[in-house]
Design an enzyme around this catalytic site. Structure first.
Site, PDB file in Angstrom:
ATOM      1  N   GLU A 155      22.792  31.436 136.129  1.00 66.88           N
ATOM      2  CA  GLU A 155      23.321  32.683 135.491  1.00 66.88           C
ATOM      3  C   GLU A 155      24.199  33.461 136.595  1.00 66.88           C
ATOM      4  O   GLU A 155      23.696  33.684 137.560  1.00 66.88           O
ATOM      5  CB  GLU A 155      22.325  33.503 134.971  1.00 66.88           C
ATOM      6  CG  GLU A 155      22.832  34.868 134.173  1.00 66.88           C
ATOM      7  CD  GLU A 155      21.831  35.551 133.920  1.00 66.88           C
ATOM      8  OE1 GLU A 155      21.875  36.583 133.065  1.00 66.88           O
ATOM      9  OE2 GLU A 155      20.435  35.530 134.309  1.00 66.88           O
ATOM     10  N   GLU A 253      19.363  39.985 125.075  1.00 66.17           N
ATOM     11  CA  GLU A 253      18.733  40.784 126.129  1.00 66.17           C
ATOM     12  C   GLU A 253      19.194  41.953 126.432  1.00 66.17           C
ATOM     13  O   GLU A 253      19.948  42.059 127.289  1.00 66.17           O
ATOM     14  CB  GLU A 253      19.005  39.572 127.254  1.00 66.17           C
ATOM     15  CG  GLU A 253      18.192  40.016 128.658  1.00 66.17           C
ATOM     16  CD  GLU A 253      18.719  39.113 129.703  1.00 66.17           C
ATOM     17  OE1 GLU A 253      17.800  38.822 130.393  1.00 66.17           O
ATOM     18  OE2 GLU A 253      19.611  39.207 130.021  1.00 66.17           O
TER      19      GLU A 253
END
Length: 267
Positions: A155, A253
């Site tokens: 990520e 998220e």
């Protein structure tokens, strides 16, 4: 019914959205809101869950009837600024412990994607040496994840100047280097919130790399709130991702402004 948006399955990152609840209550709360998939940051203080902790979490997930789609590796003390140590020479044993702990728990939970945060740059250590360490550790993790039918999701993060992977291009450069070692079970965790803070054209990023996305996550900006609370064209980006070949779930998220109504916007 699973929660969907325009045909795209949504997963709830309970570590951010339901942080006000104890861990073992989070799967049931997600299920009650209509989710059949959740995501978890590493939920324990160290790199390995105790047998009791693992048994309790597995039982809570199974009783709720949800699955865990994404699990982070232990990334150190996040409250003190650590963001993993994958690329940090001299911490290979710590990485191995975090990897083994996450894969052991993840295998029991049926996890198919693991997020090992890359780590911060270290003063006095060359970028090349850090990159070699990162690639070697990720190749090891991707190989072991592949053995259980899972993949590593690397990520890019925003807002951390000393984090080497802030763009999709930088992240995919490392992914390709790992693939060159023969470890193919790796791709990008494309968090559109973080990518929106880079200098890249996100539509171009999506069109170029969508087939390399292991997973997509979203939150709105400014504020990192729920979709619709800010100004990001999340629907446009998700549509572009689907058109470009991404057919996996989308993780929510975000950080609710009011935990008492963390999921109220879904109505």
């Amino acid at each position: 019914m699973p929660v969907e948006s325009d045909g795209i399955g949504l997963a709830l990152n309970t570590s951010s959205v339901l942080a006000h609840l104890p861990l073992l209550q989070q799967p049931a709360a997600a299920a009650a809101a209509g989710f059949d998939e959740i995501e978890l940051w590493w939920p324990y203080r160290g790199p390995e869950a105790t047998r009791r902790e693992a048994d309790e979490l597995v039982a809570a997930v199974e009783e709720a009837g949800v699955r865990v789609g994404l699990l982070n590796f232990y990334g150190g003390d996040l409250s003190r600024g650590e963001r993993g140590f994958t690329c940090q020479p001299g911490r290979e044993d710590e990485f191995a412990a975090a990897m083994d702990g996450a894969l052991r728990l993840g295998k029991r939970l049926g996890v198919r994607a693991f997020n090992p945060m890359y780590g911060l740059a270290i003063a006095g250590v060359s970028p090349d040496e850090q990159e070699r360490t990162g690639v070697a550790n990720l190749a090891l993790a991707a190989g072991k994840a592949g053995e259980i039918g899972a993949r590593v999701a690397l990520e890019p993060l925003s807002g951390i100047p000393s984090y080497p992977l802030t763009t999709a291009a930088a992240t995919m450069r490392i992914v390709e280097k790992v693939r060159e070692t023969g470890s193919a079970a790796i791709g990008m965790l494309a968090d559109f919130y973080h990518l929106s803070h880079s200098d890249e054209d996100l539509i171009d990023v999506i069109r170029r790399y969508a087939r390399d996305f292991v997973r997509v996550q979203i939150a709105d900006a400014p504020g990192r709130g729920h979709p619709g609370s800010g100004e990001l064209p999340l629907g446009t980006w998700l549509g572009a991702a689907r058109e470009a070949g991404y057919d996996g779930p989308v993780g929510l998220e975000y950080f609710p402004e009011d935990p008492a109504v963390a999921l109220g916007w879904l109505a």
